[in-house]
Scaffold this motif. Structure first.
Motif, PDB file in Angstrom:
ATOM      1  N   CYS A 181       0.863  -1.091   0.055  1.00  0.00           N
ATOM      2  CA  CYS A 181       0.119   0.021  -0.007  1.00  0.00           C
ATOM      3  C   CYS A 181       0.823   1.303   0.021  1.00  0.00           C
ATOM      4  CB  CYS A 181      -0.985   0.010   1.260  1.00  0.00           C
ATOM      5  SG  CYS A 181      -2.205  -0.989   1.014  1.00  0.00           S
ATOM      6  N   PHE A 182       2.198   1.252   0.282  1.00  0.00           N
ATOM      7  CA  PHE A 182       3.034   2.155   0.440  1.00  0.00           C
ATOM      8  C   PHE A 182       3.883   2.560  -0.834  1.00  0.00           C
ATOM      9  CE2 PHE A 182       2.383   0.683   4.622  1.00  0.00           C
ATOM     10  CZ  PHE A 182       1.792   2.103   5.467  1.00  0.00           C
ATOM     11  N   GLU A 183       3.575   1.543  -1.894  1.00  0.00           N
ATOM     12  CA  GLU A 183       4.478   1.756  -3.061  1.00  0.00           C
ATOM     13  C   GLU A 183       3.912   2.902  -3.846  1.00  0.00           C
ATOM     14  OE1 GLU A 183       4.553  -2.346  -4.611  1.00  0.00           O
ATOM     15  OE2 GLU A 183       5.594  -3.210  -3.095  1.00  0.00           O
ATOM     16  N   ARG A 184       4.644   3.498  -4.638  1.00  0.00           N
ATOM     17  CA  ARG A 184       4.375   4.645  -5.474  1.00  0.00           C
ATOM     18  C   ARG A 184       4.714   4.224  -6.788  1.00  0.00           C
ATOM     19  NH1 ARG A 184       7.505   9.089  -2.428  1.00  0.00           N
ATOM     20  NH2 ARG A 184       8.759   7.197  -2.267  1.00  0.00           N
TER      21      ARG A 184
ATOM     22  N   ALA B   4     -15.219   8.343  -6.863  1.00  0.00           N
ATOM     23  CA  ALA B   4     -14.349   8.025  -7.740  1.00  0.00           C
ATOM     24  C   ALA B   4     -13.565   9.072  -8.627  1.00  0.00           C
ATOM     25  CB  ALA B   4     -14.807   6.896  -8.778  1.00  0.00           C
ATOM     26  N   ILE B   5     -14.451  10.045  -8.850  1.00  0.00           N
ATOM     27  CA  ILE B   5     -13.840  10.965  -9.548  1.00  0.00           C
ATOM     28  C   ILE B   5     -12.893  11.999  -8.696  1.00  0.00           C
ATOM     29  CG2 ILE B   5     -14.447  13.380 -10.864  1.00  0.00           C
ATOM     30  CD1 ILE B   5     -17.042  12.171 -11.300  1.00  0.00           C
ATOM     31  N   PHE B   6     -13.019  12.035  -7.354  1.00  0.00           N
ATOM     32  CA  PHE B   6     -12.140  12.734  -6.525  1.00  0.00           C
ATOM     33  C   PHE B   6     -11.132  11.939  -6.029  1.00  0.00           C
ATOM     34  CE2 PHE B   6     -15.877  15.723  -5.013  1.00  0.00           C
ATOM     35  CZ  PHE B   6     -15.794  16.422  -6.453  1.00  0.00           C
ATOM     36  N   HIS B   7     -10.941  10.706  -6.577  1.00  0.00           N
ATOM     37  CA  HIS B   7      -9.804   9.949  -6.355  1.00  0.00           C
ATOM     38  C   HIS B   7      -9.740   9.288  -4.759  1.00  0.00           C
ATOM     39  CE1 HIS B   7      -8.100  10.809 -10.239  1.00  0.00           C
ATOM     40  NE2 HIS B   7      -8.109  11.698 -10.036  1.00  0.00           N
ATOM     41  N   ARG B   8     -11.248   9.389  -4.240  1.00  0.00           N
ATOM     42  CA  ARG B   8     -11.603   8.847  -2.903  1.00  0.00           C
ATOM     43  C   ARG B   8     -10.800   9.563  -1.656  1.00  0.00           C
ATOM     44  NH1 ARG B   8     -14.606   4.988  -4.209  1.00  0.00           N
ATOM     45  NH2 ARG B   8     -14.374   3.930  -6.230  1.00  0.00           N
ATOM     46  N   ILE B   9     -10.495  11.055  -2.077  1.00  0.00           N
ATOM     47  CA  ILE B   9     -10.063  11.747  -0.905  1.00  0.00           C
ATOM     48  C   ILE B   9     -10.876  12.140   0.048  1.00  0.00           C
ATOM     49  CG2 ILE B   9     -10.645  13.927  -1.942  1.00  0.00           C
ATOM     50  CD1 ILE B   9      -7.269  13.326  -0.315  1.00  0.00           C
ATOM     51  N   THR B  10     -12.123  11.879  -0.228  1.00  0.00           N
ATOM     52  CA  THR B  10     -13.383  12.031   0.834  1.00  0.00           C
ATOM     53  C   THR B  10     -13.454  10.693   1.789  1.00  0.00           C
ATOM     54  OG1 THR B  10     -14.887  11.462  -0.616  1.00  0.00           O
ATOM     55  CG2 THR B  10     -14.554  13.613  -0.299  1.00  0.00           C
TER      56      THR B  10
ATOM     57  N   GLU C 158      -7.760   3.205  -0.078  1.00  0.00           N
ATOM     58  CA  GLU C 158      -9.035   2.167   0.339  1.00  0.00           C
ATOM     59  C   GLU C 158      -8.789   1.095   1.005  1.00  0.00           C
ATOM     60  OE1 GLU C 158     -13.399   2.136  -1.466  1.00  0.00           O
ATOM     61  OE2 GLU C 158     -11.776   1.593  -2.891  1.00  0.00           O
ATOM     62  N   GLU C 159      -7.795   0.205   0.384  1.00  0.00           N
ATOM     63  CA  GLU C 159      -7.501  -1.007   1.094  1.00  0.00           C
ATOM     64  C   GLU C 159      -6.919  -0.614   2.441  1.00  0.00           C
ATOM     65  OE1 GLU C 159      -4.318  -4.822   0.542  1.00  0.00           O
ATOM     66  OE2 GLU C 159      -4.555  -3.297  -1.074  1.00  0.00           O
ATOM     67  N   ALA C 160      -5.918   0.348   2.650  1.00  0.00           N
ATOM     68  CA  ALA C 160      -5.490   0.742   3.665  1.00  0.00           C
ATOM     69  C   ALA C 160      -6.222   1.169   4.875  1.00  0.00           C
ATOM     70  CB  ALA C 160      -4.615   1.752   3.497  1.00  0.00           C
ATOM     71  N   THR C 161      -7.572   1.920   4.491  1.00  0.00           N
ATOM     72  CA  THR C 161      -8.435   2.095   5.262  1.00  0.00           C
ATOM     73  C   THR C 161      -8.940   1.270   5.856  1.00  0.00           C
ATOM     74  OG1 THR C 161      -8.749   4.481   3.967  1.00  0.00           O
ATOM     75  CG2 THR C 161     -10.672   3.708   5.515  1.00  0.00           C
ATOM     76  N   LYS C 162      -9.337   0.290   5.380  1.00  0.00           N
ATOM     77  CA  LYS C 162     -10.010  -1.236   6.036  1.00  0.00           C
ATOM     78  C   LYS C 162      -9.192  -1.602   7.025  1.00  0.00           C
ATOM     79  CE  LYS C 162     -12.008  -2.466   1.562  1.00  0.00           C
ATOM     80  NZ  LYS C 162     -12.201  -3.485   0.596  1.00  0.00           N
ATOM     81  N   HIS C 163      -7.828  -1.511   6.919  1.00  0.00           N
ATOM     82  CA  HIS C 163      -7.051  -2.282   8.018  1.00  0.00           C
ATOM     83  C   HIS C 163      -6.705  -1.307   8.933  1.00  0.00           C
ATOM     84  CE1 HIS C 163      -5.466  -5.802   5.429  1.00  0.00           C
ATOM     85  NE2 HIS C 163      -5.648  -4.850   4.632  1.00  0.00           N
ATOM     86  N   LEU C 164      -6.754   0.047   8.794  1.00  0.00           N
ATOM     87  CA  LEU C 164      -6.775   1.175   9.630  1.00  0.00           C
ATOM     88  C   LEU C 164      -7.877   1.217  10.688  1.00  0.00           C
ATOM     89  CD1 LEU C 164      -5.096   3.907  10.445  1.00  0.00           C
ATOM     90  CD2 LEU C 164      -6.580   4.908   8.951  1.00  0.00           C
ATOM     91  N   ALA C 165      -8.888   1.038   9.858  1.00  0.00           N
ATOM     92  CA  ALA C 165     -10.197   1.235  10.759  1.00  0.00           C
ATOM     93  C   ALA C 165     -10.137   0.096  11.846  1.00  0.00           C
ATOM     94  CB  ALA C 165     -11.302   1.136  10.114  1.00  0.00           C
ATOM     95  N   LYS C 166      -9.642  -1.022  11.571  1.00  0.00           N
ATOM     96  CA  LYS C 166      -9.660  -2.174  12.645  1.00  0.00           C
ATOM     97  C   LYS C 166      -8.824  -1.993  13.713  1.00  0.00           C
ATOM     98  CE  LYS C 166     -10.590  -5.662   9.155  1.00  0.00           C
ATOM     99  NZ  LYS C 166     -10.038  -7.111   8.511  1.00  0.00           N
ATOM    100  N   VAL C 167      -7.789  -1.104  13.541  1.00  0.00           N
ATOM    101  CA  VAL C 167      -6.801  -0.759  14.785  1.00  0.00           C
ATOM    102  C   VAL C 167      -7.365   0.334  15.550  1.00  0.00           C
ATOM    103  CG1 VAL C 167      -4.481   0.008  15.249  1.00  0.00           C
ATOM    104  CG2 VAL C 167      -4.697  -1.482  13.267  1.00  0.00           C
TER     105      VAL C 167
END
Length: 389
Positions: A48-51, A318-324, A342-351
């Motif tokens: 998730c941290f790869e650019r 989707a148009i705003f690149h999920r910044i919201t 979005e994937e990171a948020t799912k894991h972050l929310a659990k913590v």
């Protein structure tokens, strides 16, 4: 960048309301979170941290292609459509062009965080071009926005949407909030909101509206000697100013060649739509009755990053690149590209558990509620919340 991985502790302070066992609670019985950045980062997959410069560039190309197609299609509106349909076609153009231009704004914002690619030169080049085209002084805003991320939720060090204190709004400690009849009238509230949505961002850039107070000194993003800049920022601010001068000169040139009305229809009105979405998104991410604000004794990076709200905007996500809908993750790891957030948020929310805040209130209702309910914070206390009265 996030601070070193250190253990975060909750210490009793003078501003505390009460103690339950060994845990100090504050206003509203709030107990600040006690996570470490290490715990949060380890919960998120490493990829998730790869650019990727190529993947990031594909989003820029998509958005610019859509905007170009919309602008080309708009050239047929006044030529082929009967007058009654023009009143439908132009607002549709303004809405969608403004929406995709907001997406471009978000991608330029990622460049400022160095989330676009691993190359600083590429990031700053792309970000400078995109933000300048949207009349944003790239480096100037990048610098102050970085400080916002470093001190989010800090009453005296955050850079934007800084809450006013009870004394600053003119109330003594025993007073309740008493607004005039005109201030509380819905029509006045609506007019204030319209002004905020259309002109809030230019006012922030020019006069630091809603930003941190600097002892009555004029703080703006175009003066390299402004109090929010360091001496090393001088030439970056000058370069940003030159970019804005070029952009404005281009607008004046096209206004002269094609008429101001033409430039207004194709560029200026979509520009105001971008301002609307930008202010709405950022205001609601950081202004909500549920969010705590910290003073020096209780603030740290992990607690501050949690003082933001994720929301959904339907197909605009989707148009705003999920910044919201992934803004909490963005505040913990601003160098993470949007396509992993979005994937990171799912894991972050659990913590984070209950400290992760998601609000599904319809967006304009949420805007109205926050504008009416978030009036001020108390002058005292190390963990405080917005109050209405």
């Amino acid at each position: 960048m996030v601070p070193p991985n250190v253990e975060l502790t909750c210490r009793p302070t003078a501003g505390a309301k009460k103690a339950v066992g060994d845990v100090t609670t504050f206003e509203r019985g709030y107990i600040p979170p006690n996570f470490t950045i290490k715990e949060i980062r380890e919960a998120i997959p490493a990829h998730c941290f790869e650019r990727s410069a190529l993947k990031s560039a594909s989003y820029v190309a998509r958005d610019l292609a859509v905007i170009a197609a919309l602008a080309y299609a708009a050239t047929f509106i006044d030529v082929y459509l009967p007058p009654v349909w023009r009143y439908v076609a132009w607002p549709l153009y303004w809405f969608f062009c403004g929406a995709f231009a907001t997406g471009v704004w978000v991608l330029a914002h990622e460049c400022g965080h160095q989330a676009f690619s691993r190359s600083t030169t590429l990031n700053n080049t792309v970000g400078f071009i995109l933000h300048t085209a949207l009349l944003v002084p790239y480096h100037s805003w990048r610098i102050t926005h970085s400080k916002h991320h470093k001190f989010t939720g800090h009453v005296s060090k955050d850079q934007v949407f800084v809450p006013k204190t009870r004394s600053r709004v003119g109330l003594s400690p025993k007073d309740a909030v008493h607004h005039s009849v005109f201030e509380d009238a819905p029509i006045v509230t609506l007019l204030n909101l319209i002004g905020q949505q259309l002109f809030g961002f230019p006012l922030y850039l020019s006069f630091n509206m809603s930003g941190q107070s600097y002892d009555d000194r004029w703080a703006n993003h175009f003066n390299p000697s402004a109090p929010m800049f360091d001496r090393r920022d001088f030439y970056d601010v000058i370069i940003s100013d030159i970019g804005i001068i070029i952009a404005l000169s281009t607008i004046f040139y096209f206004s002269y060649v094609y008429s101001f009305l033409t430039v207004a229809k194709y560029y200026l009105i979509p520009y105001l739509v971008v301002n609307h979405w930008l202010v709405l998104i950022t205001y609601l991410q950081h202004t909500d009755p549920k969010l705590p604000h910290y003073r020096e004794g209780q603030w740290n990076f992990v607690r501050g990053a949690a003082t933001t709200v994720d929301r959904h905007l339907g197909f605009l996500d989707a148009i705003f690149h999920r910044i919201t809908s992934t803004h909490v993750a963005h505040h913990y790891f601003c160098m993470m590209p949007h396509y992993h957030a979005e994937e990171a948020t799912k894991h972050l929310a659990k913590v984070l558990g209950s400290y992760y805040i998601f609000d599904d209130t319809p967006i304009f209702k949420a805007l109205w509620n926050s504008h009416n309910e978030c009036k001020y914070i108390e002058d005292e206390g190390e963990v405080v919340f917005y109050k209405k009265n």
